[in-house]
Design an enzyme around this catalytic site. Structure first.
Site, PDB file in Angstrom:
ATOM      1  CB  SER A 199      -4.617  -6.379   3.975  1.00 14.80           C
ATOM      2  OG  SER A 199      -4.054  -5.115   3.812  1.00 14.80           O
TER       3      SER A 199
ATOM      4  CG  HIS B 242      -1.948  -0.978   1.333  1.00 16.21           C
ATOM      5  ND1 HIS B 242      -2.102  -1.746   2.457  1.00 16.21           N
ATOM      6  CD2 HIS B 242      -2.902  -1.363   0.464  1.00 16.21           C
ATOM      7  CE1 HIS B 242      -3.137  -2.561   2.277  1.00 16.21           C
ATOM      8  NE2 HIS B 242      -3.633  -2.351   1.065  1.00 16.21           N
TER       9      HIS B 242
ATOM     10  CE  LYS C 114     -17.270  -5.448   2.022  1.00 10.45           C
ATOM     11  NZ  LYS C 114     -16.346  -5.200   0.935  1.00 10.45           N
TER      12      LYS C 114
ATOM     13  NE  ARG D 282      -2.691  -7.420  -5.150  1.00  8.69           N
ATOM     14  CZ  ARG D 282      -3.569  -7.761  -4.232  1.00  8.69           C
ATOM     15  NH1 ARG D 282      -3.189  -7.985  -3.008  1.00  8.69           N
ATOM     16  NH2 ARG D 282      -4.844  -7.897  -4.539  1.00  8.69           N
TER      17      ARG D 282
END
Length: 160
Positions: A126, A16, A40, A89
């Site tokens: 993460s 990040h 969430k 990514r």
């Protein structure tokens, strides 16, 4: 120009921070927007994630950290954001992000700019960091030191 780097940042990783740091070289101001979705389940509470990001970006004067709920496009409109910056990514990330970028442009005209993640961090997420750490793996090299300490402490709390 002002850009936003959105995400949940649960927790913030060096991946990040790589994207945020590189965005500061392209944009005058970068707002790191932490999504707050109470429905969430996250490992860290919104204020904890905001605090970790503020500490992690303290040496970047053109970066500001804000929380948001609801649509990212509403946040962009309210904060005069010119572009959304996302790290990629892999090709899978692009496939996932493309439809969102097109919808965001349709809703507000805000364009998305993609930055490829540095190759040395292209596998970092993460979710994966949390999973590996929860199973006892060493993820120290993937996080700022203070975030690694908080992650281990939180996992120990949850396990205990």
């Amino acid at each position: 120009m002002r850009a936003v780097c959105p995400g949940s940042f649960d927790p913030v990783t060096l991946g990040h921070l790589d994207v945020v740091t590189r965005a500061t070289k392209v944009f005058e101001e970068v707002v790191v927007a932490v999504g707050v979705n109470r429905s969430k389940s996250r490992l860290f509470e919104p204020e904890e994630r905001l605090d970790m990001l503020r500490e992690a970006t303290a040496d970047l004067p053109s970066v500001r950290v804000e929380g948001f709920t609801g649509l990212l496009t509403d946040f962009c409109t309210a904060h005069g954001v010119d572009a959304i910056v996302k790290g990629l990514r892999s090709g899978g990330d692009y496939e996932y992000e493309l439809a969102m970028a097109q919808m965001n442009a349709h809703l507000t005209g805000v364009e998305t700019v993609w930055l490829p993640t540095s190759p040395s961090l292209s596998y970092v997420s993460s979710s994966l960091v949390k999973e590996v750490a929860a199973l006892g793996g060493d993820v120290a090299a993937l996080l700022p030191g203070f975030v690694h300490e908080r992650l281990l402490a939180r996992l120990a709390e949850r396990a205990g």
